[in-house]
Design a protein around this motif. Structure first.
Motif, short mmCIF file in Angstrom:
data_model
loop_
_atom_site.label_atom_id
_atom_site.label_comp_id
_atom_site.label_asym_id
_atom_site.label_seq_id
_atom_site.Cartn_x
_atom_site.Cartn_y
_atom_site.Cartn_z
N ASN A 100 -12.26 10.57 -10.88
CA ASN A 100 -12.96 10.80 -9.30
C ASN A 100 -12.65 9.41 -8.56
O ASN A 100 -12.22 9.24 -7.66
CB ASN A 100 -14.26 11.31 -9.51
N PHE A 101 -13.14 8.55 -9.44
CA PHE A 101 -12.74 7.05 -8.86
C PHE A 101 -11.37 6.82 -8.55
O PHE A 101 -10.82 6.31 -7.28
CB PHE A 101 -13.39 5.97 -9.77
N LYS A 120 2.85 1.43 -3.41
CA LYS A 120 1.75 1.80 -4.49
C LYS A 120 1.35 3.37 -4.54
O LYS A 120 1.09 3.95 -5.38
CB LYS A 120 0.67 1.16 -4.61
N SER A 121 1.34 3.88 -3.14
CA SER A 121 0.77 5.17 -2.97
C SER A 121 1.72 6.26 -3.65
O SER A 121 1.34 7.24 -3.98
CB SER A 121 0.26 5.65 -1.69
N ILE A 170 0.80 -1.32 -0.08
CA ILE A 170 -0.24 -0.06 -0.02
C ILE A 170 0.88 1.28 0.00
O ILE A 170 0.83 2.17 -0.61
CB ILE A 170 -1.02 -0.05 1.29
N ALA A 179 -8.40 17.18 -6.29
CA ALA A 179 -8.65 16.30 -7.18
C ALA A 179 -9.32 17.02 -8.34
O ALA A 179 -8.70 16.85 -9.62
CB ALA A 179 -9.53 15.25 -6.83
N ALA A 239 -9.27 8.96 -7.94
CA ALA A 239 -8.94 10.06 -6.72
C ALA A 239 -9.37 9.60 -5.39
O ALA A 239 -8.71 9.63 -4.35
CB ALA A 239 -9.62 11.30 -7.04
N ALA A 240 -10.19 8.81 -5.33
CA ALA A 240 -10.82 8.01 -4.02
C ALA A 240 -9.85 6.93 -3.92
O ALA A 240 -9.67 6.79 -2.77
CB ALA A 240 -12.32 7.54 -4.37
N LEU A 241 -9.24 6.19 -4.65
CA LEU A 241 -8.48 5.11 -4.59
C LEU A 241 -7.28 5.49 -3.94
O LEU A 241 -6.49 4.93 -3.01
CB LEU A 241 -7.99 4.35 -5.59
N TYR A 242 -6.69 7.02 -4.43
CA TYR A 242 -5.34 7.54 -3.69
C TYR A 242 -5.86 8.41 -2.62
O TYR A 242 -4.84 9.20 -2.22
CB TYR A 242 -4.73 8.01 -4.88
N LYS A 243 -7.08 8.53 -2.28
CA LYS A 243 -7.61 9.38 -0.95
C LYS A 243 -7.26 10.87 -1.27
O LYS A 243 -6.53 11.37 -0.36
CB LYS A 243 -7.09 8.69 0.30
N SER A 259 -11.40 16.18 -2.43
CA SER A 259 -12.18 16.72 -3.41
C SER A 259 -11.54 18.01 -4.19
O SER A 259 -11.32 18.01 -5.31
CB SER A 259 -13.54 17.30 -3.34
#
Lengths: 553, 236
Positions: B96-97, B73-74, B70, B109, B99-103, B106
């Motif tokens: 957007n999806f 990969k980040s 984790i 992003a 962006a959510a995976l990488y936290k 808003s």
């Protein structure tokens, strides 16, 4: 070779190449299933018609009405099926661009596509109409003339909806962009098909087997008005009946009516193609499919959701936008309606003395039935959940997302609707059966445990045996993993119910003769219920654990 | 930033990659070259966490990709050779999806999506379904997704597949700038011209083993160019 038949050769050759011993052997279960289904239809119709024949006066009328109703449903199905098929063959198939860039006249493309549309949408109806028509021929001891004339009557009958469907398609494609038109039409087609399906169920065909209901049934059949002299199903019925009964009728007249109408509608289809096809295909090739928006989407717009929510929203959007999922979803809805309806028409009022025992017993058996239904649903919707990531799985795999979070989101989004469905199913059917109190609570708790087990098995085994490369979503559960899932799910449902059978027997005994449970019986009950909980917990946890390990590797 | 020590990958009895040692530091662009089937994609897939190495260790920014996936990969941005994405999402929904995976929050992003999609010229198509995108647009979208979280390490498998000349030019400039800002870039490519123009370091793999590796100038000091060098060394 003439151009139009030449254009069909790729399809014919593709079909020829797809027939080889290995592929047939691979599909042997489905081929055998098809043959059994074919024989099943023949036997059912043969038995029904023999039964009708034994009833004086009414029998022949009922057989004629049944034939007319069959052709009515064929006609409705065929119009819709031809529209959907024509949209694919004329406007959306992959060879359209290839054909349009070759020195081939549009009319030749149209002719080839008309034949393709007719064959694609009619072969199944022809195949499954045959056992019905043969059953009629055998029961009525029809002569050779019946079988010889059958193609000249049945094929023109099928050409009429083909002509109507192709004409409607050209008009629709000219007005709507073809890529969205297919979605809209597909949805309408499925709803239409299911409406027919539900309509036949609500007719309560079991009444055919009760002679005392015949006067009302006949009134009923007359009232739904299947006899309209302007409709093709009437023509075909009237063309076939004289051949079946050997009586003098207007068979030849109605055969000619069918042939002339078939020619007329095919001509109209060709003419509408001549008018609209070029412009409409141009529009179809330049149009883009629009995304369907979710009702709650505006709440999320502009905000980046949390990881788990993001994964679930993504899955939901992809699921709802994939039109190959729609038929299954609507079919599921229809099955649920029929499932509940079957309980509604159970003749519980007829059993007065043992109503309590019978309804509780049915409620208990209902758990197995519901478990099997849930297993089938999970095989179609939960087992493929991981595989559905498809070749885009690299997105998840290369992101800082743990496989645990990924699997959890799949589990929640699959399990939540399944739990709601199972609870509603059991609650509603128990309500209909007048089952209350402890039995209702046990039923709801049992189905909850079963759903958890089925959900864990579905998502878990789907992760152990993923298929990221697939042509058709429905093919995902057909592999080894899918079959293993079905076996284990059915086994866990059966074992759960079996282990609950003894406590239920003791409970009913207690209620019936008012005998209190002994200490040993209470211990037995506790052991049985503990086994049920442990069994379902193992089915839930172990596959998920193995699936997680497999994904992490 | 990237360190591969004795890395190998075995498929059945066959070693697709063996004893690979690579090091890529900040500001370097490492061009990983080799004939078809040499093991380039397998290597990059192990580095991105898609495949687990059969032997050796891969450190990404100091994190072991197997033990601390984790964290590793980040800080990676990964661009695969075949950028399959979710066809039924539109471009904005996909980003957007990601962006959510990488936290990513808003506001950030939105800012990054605006900035990157303008640069990759796909802003106008963001609300269209991805299934309507051309191959080049998909590649631009995948690049945007890889850069959204401002990665310190960029792994690119065949960067110019599907891109038009304008796109290739823009990408070259962008990768150069990114390296100047301190990112470590590892890319596989069949375009020797691109590698010669862009890379600071070169590695050549053949039949799963590294046959040449080092700074570009050093490697090419005795050859007439990268193409000449590549042919000589792979035909040996």
């Amino acid at each position: 070779m003439r151009i139009a038949p030449l254009l069909l050769t790729p399809k014919i050759l593709s079909f020829k190449n797809s027939i080889n011993i290995k592929k047939i052997l691979n599909r042997l279960p489905f081929v055998l299933l098809g043959i059994f289904f074919w024989l099943f239809i023949y036997i059912i119709f043969y038995k029904i018609l023999i039964y009708f024949k034994s009833i004086e006066v009414l029998g022949d009328i009922l057989a004629a009405k049944l034939l007319s109703m069959i052709f009515l449903s064929f006609l409705s199905l065929m119009v819709m099926s031809n529209i959907i098929t024509a949209l694919s063959t004329f406007y959306l198939s992959k060879d359209i661009e290839l054909l349009l860039t070759r020195p081939v006249a549009i009319k030749n493309i149209q002719s080839a596509k008309t034949v393709e549309t007719f064959l694609t949408s009619s072969w199944m109806v022809i195949l499954f109409a045959l056992p019905v028509l043969i059953a009629y021929g055998n029961v009525y001891k029809a002569g050779i003339l019946y079988y010889l004339e059958l193609p000249f009557i049945f094929i023109p009958f099928l050409l009429i909806p083909a002509g109507i469907g192709i004409t409607a398609t050209h008009i629709i494609a000219k007005t709507l962009p073809a890529k969205n038109a297919r979605d809209v039409l597909m949805l309408l087609g499925i709803i239409f098909f299911l409406a027919i399906f539900l309509f036949f169920r609500f007719l309560q065909p079991e009444k055919f087997l009760k002679p005392e209901s015949f006067p009302t049934l006949l009134e009923y059949l007359v009232s739904i008005g299947t006899d309209s002299v302007f409709m093709p199903y009437y023509w075909i019925t009237q063309a076939l009946l004289p051949l079946l009964t050997g009586e003098n009728g207007e068979g030849i007249f109605y055969t000619l009516v069918l042939i002339s109408n078939a020619a007329f509608f095919m001509l109209i289809a060709s003419w509408s193609g001549f008018l609209f096809y070029r412009d409409a295909v141009n529009k179809a090739l330049s149009s883009k499919r629009q995304a369907i928006r979710l009702p709650l989407e505006k709440f999320f717009s502009g905000k980046i959701p949390k990881l788990g929510t993001a994964l679930m929203i993504k899955d939901l959007k992809i699921f709802l936008r994939d039109n190959s999922q729609w038929p299954q979803l609507l079919l599921l809805l229809a099955l649920v309606v029929i499932y509940v309806y079957n309980f509604k028409v159970l003749p519980l009022d007829a059993i007065t003395g043992a109503a309590f025992i019978i309804s509780n017993f049915i409620a208990f058996l209902n758990l197995i039935l519901a478990g099997f239904v849930l297993s089938a649903i999970a095989a179609r919707f939960l087992f493929p959940a991981v595989s559905l990531e498809g070749q885009a799985f690299w997105v998840i795999k290369s992101s800082p997302v743990s496989m645990k979070d990924f699997l959890r989101s799949k589990l929640i989004s699959g399990l939540a609707p399944l739990i709601i469905l199972s609870q509603l199913l059991i609650f509603t059917t128990n309500l209909i059966l007048h089952v209350k109190g402890i039995m209702l609570i046990i039923s709801l708790a049992t189905i909850f445990l079963m759903t958890l087990a089925i959900g864990g098995l579905g998502i878990g085994l789907g992760a152990v045996y993923p298929r990221f490369q697939y042509d058709n979503i429905a093919s995902i559960p057909m592999g080894f993993g899918g079959i293993l899932f079905m076996i284990l799910a059915l086994l866990s449902v059966t074992l759960t119910v079996l282990f609950e059978a003894w406590p239920l027997y003791l409970y009913l005994n207690d209620k019936l003769i008012g005998r209190a449970l002994s200490t040993w019986e209470i211990i037995q009950t506790c052991i049985s219920l503990t086994i049920v909980i442990v069994l379902n917990a193992i089915c839930f946890y172990v596959p998920l654990r193995v699936g997680l390990k497999r994904l992490e590797e | 930033m990237i360190k591969l020590s004795n890395v190998g990958k075995k498929f059945g009895d066959y070693w697709a990659v063996k004893d690979l040692n690579i090091e890529v530091n900040r500001g370097e662009i490492f061009g990983f070259l080799g004939p078809n089937g040499a093991g380039k994609s397998t290597t990059i897939k192990m580095m991105s966490g898609l495949l687990k190495p059969s032997s050796g260790q891969i450190l990404i920014g100091g994190y072991d990709i197997v033990k601390e996936p984790i964290k590793a990969k980040s800080i990676i941005g990964y661009v695969p050779d075949k950028g399959f994405v979710y066809e039924k999402l539109n471009g904005r929904e996909f980003l957007n999806f990601i962006a959510a995976l990488y936290k990513i929050d808003s506001k950030q992003a939105e800012r990054k999506i605006n900035e990157l999609t303008t640069m990759f010229s796909i802003k106008e198509s963001l609300d269209e379904l991805i299934e309507n995108y051309s191959a080049g647009m998909r590649q631009r979208l995948v690049f945007t997704a890889a850069l959204l979280h401002e990665p310190e390490i960029l792994l690119i498998d065949e960067p110019i597949i599907g891109l038009d000349p304008k796109g290739v030019r823009m990408l070259k400039g962008f990768l150069g700038e990114l390296a100047l800002k301190g990112a470590a870039i590892f890319m596989t490519t069949h375009s020797l011209l691109l590698a010669e123009e862009l890379c600071t370091n070169i590695g050549i793999i053949n039949k799963g083993s590294m046959i040449a590796s080092g700074a570009k100038e050093e490697l090419l000091s005795h050859a007439r160019g990268l193409e000449d060098f590549f042919m000589q060394i792979t035909e040996k």
